[in-house]
Design an enzyme around this catalytic site. Structure first.
Site, mmCIF file in Angstrom:
data_model
loop_
_atom_site.group_PDB
_atom_site.id
_atom_site.type_symbol
_atom_site.label_atom_id
_atom_site.label_comp_id
_atom_site.label_asym_id
_atom_site.label_seq_id
_atom_site.Cartn_x
_atom_site.Cartn_y
_atom_site.Cartn_z
ATOM 1 N N ASN A 163 0.794 -1.220 0.000
ATOM 2 C CA ASN A 163 0.000 0.000 0.000
ATOM 3 C C ASN A 163 0.828 1.273 0.000
ATOM 4 O O ASN A 163 0.437 2.264 -0.608
ATOM 5 C CB ASN A 163 -0.921 0.016 1.230
ATOM 6 N N ASP A 206 -0.148 -6.821 4.634
ATOM 7 C CA ASP A 206 -0.458 -5.651 5.450
ATOM 8 C C ASP A 206 -1.484 -4.761 4.753
ATOM 9 O O ASP A 206 -1.529 -4.681 3.530
ATOM 10 C CB ASP A 206 0.835 -4.872 5.702
ATOM 11 N N HIS A 266 -6.622 -1.409 1.734
ATOM 12 C CA HIS A 266 -6.137 -0.193 1.085
ATOM 13 C C HIS A 266 -5.480 -0.463 -0.268
ATOM 14 O O HIS A 266 -4.880 0.442 -0.863
ATOM 15 C CB HIS A 266 -5.162 0.532 2.013
ATOM 16 N N GLU A 296 -4.410 -8.819 6.612
ATOM 17 C CA GLU A 296 -4.872 -7.939 7.670
ATOM 18 C C GLU A 296 -5.871 -6.945 7.080
ATOM 19 O O GLU A 296 -5.486 -6.030 6.351
ATOM 20 C CB GLU A 296 -3.695 -7.175 8.296
#
Length: 712
Positions: A341, A484, A488, A527
């Site tokens: 991201n 992670d 997004h 996540e």
């Protein structure tokens, strides 16, 4: 305060003027707290603590206090109030005016407790006052809210196991090692005193299950905070310790340190290790916390600079390869945390490294920007460095990531958007992973001498990122990714990353048949912040599992830790959903780097043992955050929300304290039992009885019965 004679705070503390440091300004008259609404409180006197420092620790209730420090007569020269402004910033020295008259500090106490105030007059022309919350000195601890639970008289427990084991079959309690033959569908056993009333029943002649990601036990390590195996790599890139709480600095943990502890992790029954991102981080610091009270480096791994290089604070590529190989020798898979991201913040040290000429005219020019410190006497903090940068300079376009690569608020860059995909999360430069046009390498990577980034014709931003991340799989045999900030990034990008990971791991296994553990495909867990126990489109876009925020993020983990039957509804529903859909799984936790440490809530070792029992019996996968098994204490309390969760591993407590050794043994027993039985994470769940609370898990020929006698 210039010109004060050397003296003493009280007659009870005697020092001769000849023995004092004449450069210090000691205060002759006693000093007290002085309140705007009630005047000087003669019972609240500051004590001399050496080197012209004066302290007092007081209990404050929640509220707003307007205070000064003064002598009893509130004399000019001994009436210390704010030089400018009036609000305290906790744990930060604030400049004083020694003749403050009616200017008072506004001390806003949000949490009742003990607070220490320190007046420092070692430089009489620059006195300061600092306030910080103190840990309670008493032995009082909070108790969790009571829950209903079955009671146990301490006698042997009889349980019906007829739905799981046959009459005449020899059954073993894995916890205590005792065995008994099933008679009339029942067994009677005395739970081990260390178990907390637990029986872990298995067929005495049963064999251990083969590994399955559906029953994964993942040990999550923040590499920098786990174990320092090589002190020679502690301070590359001119990085420094801050000499204080070290809340935002590198603390020395590395791959060599993890390798040295692999047998410890194996003894816990862990069959996978998740390490925080391994790639080279921004070299310099930013301001840490809400008020910039400390330097904050990328010790955690989430502020990438070069995705093709391992950060030297964590070790070399050889160190990483040795870690993966040694983990595999012990039957432990390796998951690497990957970030698609964003990249790291711009820092002054990286500007020096990259030759970015964008300093403001008034900026200092130290030899190394990691040497710079804010001048606290002038009210500066670690955010001050941002004032030294010309953010509008074209140098950021020409010599940094460039507008084809990231969104940023800087001039010449694509502005961030307002949705999850296009926002600058926490102000971090957002990678344009949805871009469809081909791009060249970022400007700084074209000139970075040690990068492994190679210009690719026709590559998009996401193409480069996918290649860079999966090269760790192809080169070292990494078994999977923890992804992670999943929400997004576009779902289809995660799908492409997963497919590339599958191909890369297959290539590595084909080239290294002597090193591979099995032929299981590449695995990926994501996540998605606050995602609960349900399946959605992420499982159709690369994810084999998602981190379950529902259990550890709410009250369920606490209730389960207090009384195992409180988890029955969760166990039943999770097992039902997981068994109904082979393409759905969860990774459940009690502690994490971004939320909290379970132990820090009540600091109760018995409760921590119960949390282990409840978690290790969870359907699906489980994640232990390093130190869950040893009740790792929280880190420094600061205005950085994550500092308490990222303390260094408590190895010395494990070595020296018998109660922590007992706690560790409990978690080891649970972990080994779980590792032996795929049915625990991937099997069908059936409640057998309420008192004692007993349930079975079964998957094919693998069957267990778990019994909880109750609270004594």
């Amino acid at each position: 305060m210039k010109g004060f004679k050397l003296g003493l705070i009280s007659a009870a503390l005697v020092m001769s003027a000849g023995s004092a440091n004449v450069s210090a300004a000691m205060i002759k008259s006693p000093l007290y707290l002085n309140y705007a609404d009630s005047g000087v409180n003669a019972a609240q006197r500051l004590k001399f603590s050496g080197k012209s420092r004066y302290k007092i620790t007081l209990p404050f209730e929640k509220g707003i206090y307007k205070i000064q420090v003064s002598d009893q007569g509130q004399s000019c020269g001994l009436r210390f109030g704010p030089e400018d402004g009036s609000k305290f910033a906790f744990s930060k020295p604030l400049a004083l005016n020694a003749c403050a008259n009616d200017r008072y500090f506004e001390l806003n106490i949000r949490f009742a407790g003990n607070y220490e105030l320190i007046l420092d007059n070692s430089q009489s022309d620059k006195p300061t006052l600092q306030v910080a919350r103190k840990a309670k000195a008493s032995s009082f601890k909070r108790s969790p809210p009571a829950v209903d639970c079955i009671q146990w008289d301490g006698q042997p427990i009889t349980v019906d196991v007829s739905s799981t084991f046959n009459n005449g079959q020899l059954v073993k309690d894995f916890y205590s090692g005792q065995t008994q033959t099933v008679m009339n569908g029942q067994v009677s056993m005395q739970p081990d005193p260390a178990s907390g009333g637990l029986l872990l029943l298995e067929a005495a002649d049963g064999k251990a299950s083969e590994f399955s990601w559906d029953n994964a036990s993942v040990y999550f390590i923040m590499t920098d905070r786990f174990n320092n195996g090589d002190t020679s790599n502690d301070f590359p890139f001119h990085r420094k310790a801050d000499g204080k709480q070290e809340a935002g600095t590198f603390q020395g943990g590395d791959f060599s340190g993890i390798t040295a502890k692999l047998d410890y992790i194996k003894d816990l029954g862990m069959n996978a290790i998740w390490v925080t991102p391994i790639v080279e981080q921004i070299h310099g610091f930013i301001g840490g916390g809400d008020h910039g009270r400390f330097p904050f480096y990328g010790y955690h791994g989430y502020w990438a600079l070069d995705f093709t290089k391992i950060d030297p604070n964590l070790g070399s590529e050889q160190d990483f390869g040795r870690f993966v190989d040694e983990a595999h020798k012990r039957g432990i898979r390796v998951l690497v945390d990957v970030v698609m991201n964003h990249v790291g913040y711009p820092t002054l040290d990286d500007m020096q490294t990259m030759g970015i000429d964008a300093l403001a005219p008034h900026a200092p020019v130290p030899k190394q920007w990691t040497d710079w410190q804010p001048d606290l006497s002038k009210g500066q903090n670690w955010y001050r460095y941002t004032n030294f940068i010309r953010w509008s300079s074209s140098e950021w376009v020409d010599k940094w990531w460039g507008p084809d690569w990231v969104r940023s608020g800087m001039a010449g860059y694509t502005a961030p958007g307002g949705d999850d995909i296009t926002m600058n999360l926490s102000g971090l430069p957002d990678l344009i992973t949805e871009g469809t046009k081909s791009v060249s390498l970022p400007p700084f990577l074209k000139h970075k001498k040690d990068t492994k980034a190679v210009e690719r014709e026709g590559y998009t931003v996401s193409d480069y990122l996918i290649e860079w991340h999966t090269n760790w799989v192809r080169d070292y045999g990494v078994d999977g990714f923890r992804a992670d900030t999943v929400k997004h990034v576009e779902p289809e990008v995660w799908g492409k990353l997963k497919q590339a990971g599958v191909e890369a791991l297959a290539d590595w296994k084909a080239k290294h048949p002597d090193k591979k553990l099995d032929d299981k495909p590449f695995w990926m867990v994501g996540e998605v912040w606050h995602h609960g126990a349900y399946k959605d489109f992420y499982f159709d876009n690369g994810m084999d599992s998602l981190i379950n925020f529902e259990y550890g993020g709410g009250k369920a983990a606490l209730k389960g830790a207090q009384c195992l039957p409180q988890n029955e509804g969760i166990y039943a529903s999770y097992a039902k959903e997981i068994n109904r859909d082979p393409n759905y799984n969860l990774l459940t936790y009690i502690s994490s780097h971004d939320t909290k440490l379970f132990y820090s809530n009540y600091e109760d070792l018995t409760l921590q043992a119960g949390a282990g029992t409840a978690l290790m019996m969870m359907p699906g996968g489980v994640q232990l955050y390093y130190g869950d098994e040893s009740a790792r204490p929280r880190g420094p309390q600061s205005d950085a929300f994550d500092a308490p969760t990222r303390s260094f591993m408590n190895w010395q407590q494990i070595i020296k304290e018998a109660d922590r050794q007992a706690l560790l043994k409990h978690w080891q027993t649970l972990g080994q039992f779980r590792k032996r039985h795929v049915a625990i994470g991937a099997g069908e769940h059936h409640k057998i009885s309420d008192k004692p609370y007993a349930f079975s898990r079964s998957k094919g020929n693998d069957k267990v019965v778990v019994v909880f006698a109750g609270l004594q």
